[in-house]
Design a protein around this motif. Sequence first.
Motif, PDB file in Angstrom:
ATOM      1  N   VAL A  36       0.857  -1.180   0.000  1.00 16.98           N
ATOM      2  CA  VAL A  36       0.000   0.000   0.000  1.00 16.98           C
ATOM      3  C   VAL A  36       0.897   1.234   0.000  1.00 16.98           C
ATOM      4  O   VAL A  36       1.903   1.268   0.708  1.00 16.98           O
ATOM      5  N   ARG A  37       0.539   2.241  -0.791  1.00 13.94           N
ATOM      6  CA  ARG A  37       1.366   3.433  -0.897  1.00 13.94           C
ATOM      7  C   ARG A  37       1.386   4.225   0.406  1.00 13.94           C
ATOM      8  O   ARG A  37       0.504   4.079   1.249  1.00 13.94           O
ATOM      9  N   MET A  38       2.404   5.063   0.528  1.00 12.51           N
ATOM     10  CA  MET A  38       2.587   5.876   1.728  1.00 12.51           C
ATOM     11  C   MET A  38       1.451   6.885   1.861  1.00 12.51           C
ATOM     12  O   MET A  38       0.850   7.296   0.872  1.00 12.51           O
ATOM     13  N   GLY A  39       1.203   7.287   3.118  1.00 12.39           N
ATOM     14  CA  GLY A  39       0.144   8.266   3.360  1.00 12.39           C
ATOM     15  C   GLY A  39      -1.169   7.583   3.657  1.00 12.39           C
ATOM     16  O   GLY A  39      -1.222   6.407   3.978  1.00 12.39           O
ATOM     17  N   LYS A  40      -2.238   8.315   3.588  1.00 12.17           N
ATOM     18  CA  LYS A  40      -3.611   7.840   3.816  1.00 12.17           C
ATOM     19  C   LYS A  40      -3.868   7.407   5.257  1.00 12.17           C
ATOM     20  O   LYS A  40      -4.771   6.632   5.519  1.00 12.17           O
ATOM     21  N   GLY A  41      -3.039   7.875   6.175  1.00 12.06           N
ATOM     22  CA  GLY A  41      -3.327   7.662   7.588  1.00 12.06           C
ATOM     23  C   GLY A  41      -2.815   6.359   8.182  1.00 12.06           C
ATOM     24  O   GLY A  41      -2.164   5.566   7.523  1.00 12.06           O
ATOM     25  N   LYS A  42      -3.152   6.182   9.440  1.00 10.38           N
ATOM     26  CA  LYS A  42      -2.708   5.023  10.215  1.00 10.38           C
ATOM     27  C   LYS A  42      -3.558   3.817   9.839  1.00 10.38           C
ATOM     28  O   LYS A  42      -4.738   3.948   9.535  1.00 10.38           O
ATOM     29  N   GLY A  43      -2.965   2.641   9.896  1.00  8.48           N
ATOM     30  CA  GLY A  43      -3.644   1.420   9.469  1.00  8.48           C
ATOM     31  C   GLY A  43      -4.684   0.934  10.468  1.00  8.48           C
ATOM     32  O   GLY A  43      -4.810   1.453  11.570  1.00  8.48           O
ATOM     33  N   PRO A  44      -5.423  -0.106  10.088  1.00  6.05           N
ATOM     34  CA  PRO A  44      -6.427  -0.669  10.990  1.00  6.05           C
ATOM     35  C   PRO A  44      -5.785  -1.462  12.137  1.00  6.05           C
ATOM     36  O   PRO A  44      -4.632  -1.863  12.067  1.00  6.05           O
ATOM     37  N   LEU A  45      -6.562  -1.707  13.166  1.00  4.23           N
ATOM     38  CA  LEU A  45      -6.093  -2.405  14.364  1.00  4.23           C
ATOM     39  C   LEU A  45      -5.724  -3.853  14.046  1.00  4.23           C
ATOM     40  O   LEU A  45      -6.501  -4.572  13.421  1.00  4.23           O
TER      41      LEU A  45
END
Length: 141
Positions: A81-90
């Motif tokens: 997945v590319r950089m950015g777009k926020g923090k990942g899911p738990l």
Amino acid sequence: MLMPKKTKYRKMFKGRIKGKAQKGNTVVYGDFGLVSEDKAKITSRQIEAARIAINRYLKRGGDVVIRIFPHKPITKRPAEVRMGKGKGPLEGYVAPIKEGTVLYEIGGVDEALAREAFRRAAHKLPVRCKVIAKAASEEVK
């Protein structure tokens, strides 16, 4: 799996694990304890695997107490997945462990049985461990 019933925030900062354990470094509930010699983040799956290893070896003979709890949420982004777009899911929960923390305690069994049960449990954990007796932990204070 162990996890908190409710948390104030869903996601948390990573943080760092610094220093030696000031609390939770003595045997309180049992006669022998498994003590961490490293710093690490132990997942709820690893805690459960070690608990099962201890209970299976003791054949429900002694009293086992888990002294750590995974309260820190860990997030993870999907692969590629590319950089950015926020923090990942738990992803799950971990227990940050400092060196000197008592992880498990056993009471009501002899020393040889406790040492072997802890040896088997230590194989399931990502830290180096040692076994201490209740009298030895009181001398450390």
